[in-house]
Design an enzyme around this catalytic site. Sequence first.
Site, PDB file in Angstrom:
ATOM      1  N   SER A 262      34.943  78.414 -19.080  1.00 36.42           N
ATOM      2  CA  SER A 262      35.348  77.775 -17.831  1.00 36.42           C
ATOM      3  C   SER A 262      34.164  77.720 -16.866  1.00 36.42           C
ATOM      4  O   SER A 262      33.637  78.747 -16.442  1.00 36.42           O
ATOM      5  CB  SER A 262      36.517  78.558 -17.233  1.00 36.42           C
ATOM      6  OG  SER A 262      36.539  78.391 -15.841  1.00 36.42           O
ATOM      7  N   SER A 263      33.774  76.495 -16.554  1.00 36.03           N
ATOM      8  CA  SER A 263      32.589  76.293 -15.726  1.00 36.03           C
ATOM      9  C   SER A 263      32.792  76.891 -14.327  1.00 36.03           C
ATOM     10  O   SER A 263      31.896  77.533 -13.772  1.00 36.03           O
ATOM     11  CB  SER A 263      32.313  74.800 -15.676  1.00 36.03           C
ATOM     12  OG  SER A 263      31.832  74.396 -14.473  1.00 36.03           O
ATOM     13  N   ASN A 264      33.990  76.713 -13.754  1.00 37.51           N
ATOM     14  CA  ASN A 264      34.175  77.225 -12.385  1.00 37.51           C
ATOM     15  C   ASN A 264      34.201  78.746 -12.373  1.00 37.51           C
ATOM     16  O   ASN A 264      33.772  79.367 -11.415  1.00 37.51           O
ATOM     17  CB  ASN A 264      35.394  76.572 -11.720  1.00 37.51           C
ATOM     18  CG  ASN A 264      36.708  77.128 -12.200  1.00 37.51           C
ATOM     19  OD1 ASN A 264      37.209  78.090 -11.657  1.00 37.51           O
ATOM     20  ND2 ASN A 264      37.272  76.526 -13.242  1.00 37.51           N
TER      21      ASN A 264
ATOM     22  N   GLU B 109      33.939  67.084 -17.739  1.00 35.00           N
ATOM     23  CA  GLU B 109      34.111  66.337 -16.477  1.00 35.00           C
ATOM     24  C   GLU B 109      32.900  65.444 -16.229  1.00 35.00           C
ATOM     25  O   GLU B 109      33.031  64.264 -15.877  1.00 35.00           O
ATOM     26  CB  GLU B 109      34.291  67.304 -15.294  1.00 35.00           C
ATOM     27  CG  GLU B 109      34.442  66.552 -13.974  1.00 35.00           C
ATOM     28  CD  GLU B 109      34.323  67.457 -12.745  1.00 35.00           C
ATOM     29  OE1 GLU B 109      34.817  68.592 -12.783  1.00 35.00           O
ATOM     30  OE2 GLU B 109      33.726  66.996 -11.750  1.00 35.00           O
TER      31      GLU B 109
ATOM     32  N   SER C  50      41.647  78.113 -14.045  1.00 29.70           N
ATOM     33  CA  SER C  50      42.590  78.015 -15.164  1.00 29.70           C
ATOM     34  C   SER C  50      43.133  79.378 -15.590  1.00 29.70           C
ATOM     35  O   SER C  50      43.548  79.546 -16.728  1.00 29.70           O
ATOM     36  CB  SER C  50      41.948  77.263 -16.336  1.00 29.70           C
ATOM     37  OG  SER C  50      40.597  77.520 -16.442  1.00 29.70           O
TER      38      SER C  50
END
Length: 284
Positions: free
Chosen positions: A222-224, A128, A266
């Site tokens: 997954s960064s989040n 992103e 996700s």
Amino acid sequence: MEIITAQSSGFCFGVERAVNEVENQIAGGEKPVYTYGPIIHNQQVVDSLSARGVIVIHSEEELQNIHEGTIIIRSHGVSRRIQNIMEKSGATVIDATCPFVKKIHGIAEEAGRNGEVLVIAGNPDHPEVQGIMGWTEGEVHVVRDEKEMEELELAPGSRAVLVAQTTYNKTKFEDIVAIFTKKEYSYSVKYTVCSATDRRQTEARDIASKVDAMVVIGGRHSSNTQKLYQICSEKCRHTYFIETPDDLDMKPFQSFSRVGITAGASTPKSIIEEVTLHVRRNEC
Ligand code: F3S
């Protein structure tokens, strides 16, 4: 044992939209269907799509060799240059960039046009952030944390715009803004942490502060989800980061009476349900 599952856990609107876009293409029967990078950070979903013929493009070099079919841009978005290559490839391009990310592309473009320096609070290796960097023609810097913001030095008289990666920790972004505003630049701040992330982080923090153990479900990359884990760990010392129910060692759970569950953007609902069942089944 009481189990509290975060209502905000699982697919966010941007991820759901991107996955639906791929499903629509499969249903439409047009082939081949490509995604630029895995559509989401979840191996089970990616494997299931690949079994139905969806091909993941891993690099710009691979992209250069594609001249037919449909290419789907995932919710993270891509740089303008990559988008141009896609548009000239001869393939149909479906842009499933999340509107929250698209908005930052617009801010980046405008900053470049106005001769402003773009400063992004985020992870420079995340797709992103790499995409956002590619929408300004001007100077751009990425700061991972408060320390890097302290160290950031721009030329005297610079005008700067500060944005955040959509999944950035909101509280941490506020600390970064506080450091940024003390510097002697002319600046503006755009609060671009997305509302889904904000809700998810706030709820996770809230649940983690009142349970004995917290389970965070999501892809390792997954960064989040990594940020959710960080936030929950600060509030609850028994916080577990898992991808599937098999990753969870249930032994310590014998002594917990309240367990919280949250999941990254996700993580499909089915996995959250499996984990909840797994915890329930193994309670003493
Ligand atoms: Fe979009 Fe936020 Fe999800 S930016 S993809 S709604 S985490």
